[in-house]
Design a protein around this motif. Sequence first.
Motif, short mmCIF file in Angstrom:
data_model
loop_
_atom_site.label_atom_id
_atom_site.label_comp_id
_atom_site.label_asym_id
_atom_site.label_seq_id
_atom_site.Cartn_x
_atom_site.Cartn_y
_atom_site.Cartn_z
N SER A 176 27.10 28.46 26.73
CA SER A 176 28.19 28.52 26.55
C SER A 176 29.00 28.92 25.96
CB SER A 176 29.77 27.12 27.03
OG SER A 176 29.94 26.65 25.93
N VAL A 177 30.20 29.62 25.58
CA VAL A 177 30.90 30.87 24.58
C VAL A 177 32.14 30.50 24.39
CG1 VAL A 177 30.85 32.89 25.69
CG2 VAL A 177 30.43 32.80 23.17
N GLU A 178 33.00 30.54 23.48
CA GLU A 178 33.82 29.74 23.40
C GLU A 178 34.76 31.38 22.81
OE1 GLU A 178 36.37 27.32 20.07
OE2 GLU A 178 36.18 26.00 22.60
N LEU A 179 35.64 31.66 23.07
CA LEU A 179 36.39 33.11 23.28
C LEU A 179 37.79 32.83 22.90
CD1 LEU A 179 34.61 35.47 25.83
CD2 LEU A 179 33.53 35.06 23.53
N VAL A 180 37.97 32.97 21.72
CA VAL A 180 39.67 32.88 21.62
C VAL A 180 40.69 34.46 21.63
CG1 VAL A 180 41.12 32.21 19.89
CG2 VAL A 180 38.94 31.33 19.68
N ALA A 181 41.08 34.87 22.24
CA ALA A 181 42.36 35.56 22.62
C ALA A 181 43.05 36.36 20.93
CB ALA A 181 43.07 36.27 23.95
N ALA A 182 43.24 37.55 21.22
CA ALA A 182 43.95 37.84 19.92
C ALA A 182 45.48 36.97 20.40
CB ALA A 182 44.53 39.26 19.14
N ASP A 183 46.83 37.55 20.05
CA ASP A 183 48.16 37.30 20.40
C ASP A 183 48.83 38.16 21.15
OD1 ASP A 183 47.83 35.11 18.22
OD2 ASP A 183 49.41 35.93 16.24
N ASN A 184 47.79 39.16 20.84
CA ASN A 184 48.65 40.15 22.70
C ASN A 184 47.61 40.06 23.40
OD1 ASN A 184 46.23 40.59 21.04
ND2 ASN A 184 47.45 43.45 21.13
N GLY A 185 46.89 39.46 23.38
CA GLY A 185 45.52 39.16 24.49
C GLY A 185 44.53 39.83 24.38
N GLU B 181 44.35 35.71 28.48
CA GLU B 181 45.60 35.72 27.92
C GLU B 181 45.75 35.56 26.60
OE1 GLU B 181 47.45 32.20 30.56
OE2 GLU B 181 46.57 33.49 32.20
N PRO B 182 47.12 35.92 26.47
CA PRO B 182 47.10 36.37 24.37
C PRO B 182 47.34 34.57 23.80
CG PRO B 182 49.05 37.32 25.80
CD PRO B 182 48.14 37.00 26.94
N GLY B 183 46.65 34.54 23.28
CA GLY B 183 46.16 33.05 22.56
C GLY B 183 45.83 32.73 22.86
N VAL C 71 38.61 39.23 20.11
CA VAL C 71 39.12 38.29 20.46
C VAL C 71 37.60 37.81 18.90
CG1 VAL C 71 36.60 38.94 21.27
CG2 VAL C 71 37.96 37.15 22.29
N SER C 72 38.08 36.32 18.57
CA SER C 72 37.12 35.55 17.89
C SER C 72 35.78 35.57 18.60
CB SER C 72 37.85 34.80 17.36
OG SER C 72 39.29 35.37 16.26
N VAL C 73 34.83 35.55 18.28
CA VAL C 73 33.44 34.48 18.38
C VAL C 73 33.08 34.46 17.88
CG1 VAL C 73 31.84 35.12 20.20
CG2 VAL C 73 33.15 36.61 20.24
N GLY C 74 32.91 32.90 17.43
CA GLY C 74 32.29 32.25 16.09
C GLY C 74 33.39 33.02 14.83
#
Length: 335
Positions: A250-259, A205-207, A229-232
Amino acid sequence: MSDLEKDPAEIVSVGGAGGPVLEFLEPREVILGRTTKVRRLLPNKNRRMVGAWCFVDHYGPDDLTTRVDSYGVPGDRGMRVPPHPHTSLQTVSWLFEGEIEHRDSVGSHALVRPGELNIMTAGHGIAHSEVSTPTAPPTLHGAQLWVALPDSVRTTTPPAFDAYADLPTVDLDGARATVMVGTVAGVTSPAPAYTPLVGADFSIEPGRTVTVPLTPSNEYAVLVVDGSVSVGELTPSFGEMVYLGDGRESVELVAADNGTRLLLLGGEPFEEQLVMWWNFIGRSHDEIVAARDAWQEAIAAGGTGRFPMVPGYDGDPLPAPALPATALKPRPRAR
């Protein structure tokens, strides 16, 4: 999809991933036939495998209503890949948009559609074709992947085709994943795998920030197919891949504002040397020569025991290119 360009040999040497890393894998553009342009992520100049995943092409989204070939000349509508052979691998076909007709030499005839997995096991030898039908949707977007079979089964497993229209899904906080192959967060795909392997299609989902559980003994990569997506400290965007190495819980993934939509690929580091040339995987130069000769003989004979022709395909099979003048030699698993 076959590797229709005349690539040099790609050989993967023994050795694991070597711990967690963040490594950007730059795609390169390749023209397949005269109608399909792809972004090739594996084999890559820096990294030639992720687990048993040894070949990754990402293509589209292409507007088939205005499709022209690589020379700017109107061509066939969408994908048209004539019958061609494979050995010692599995092909994994995954669509995000569109439709492709699959036929193969064991008599399979199926339509590849978004969210439905088509996986073909070559064993000692199989041939198949992939074609966009006249009634296919106007947009084509997908990924074609190869999985190397281990030596214990690569020539003894019978050629086969499996299709799965209803794959399991897993919900994480802010994301949903379709599990194509292997296991993610305790959810397992029914697709056949001959080494520890993971393939999943994630929509985030976005963000949102999502923590994806991983298996430390596996190595992983993420391929972005929509958004970014931001990965590190890395932020891969559309058509780009980041290699994560192994050793992660595990890995932390940060979605862009538009998903974001991405493929998570992984598996236990593959510890066998591979020779990859054209559409064949082997273990030596001589084995590749024998596979090529067998395919050319099958074309001349209208099919053989190793490579029967593809029933129902309207057109000629694809001849193999000439082998290089020198023997195929090893290259390292990673630079």
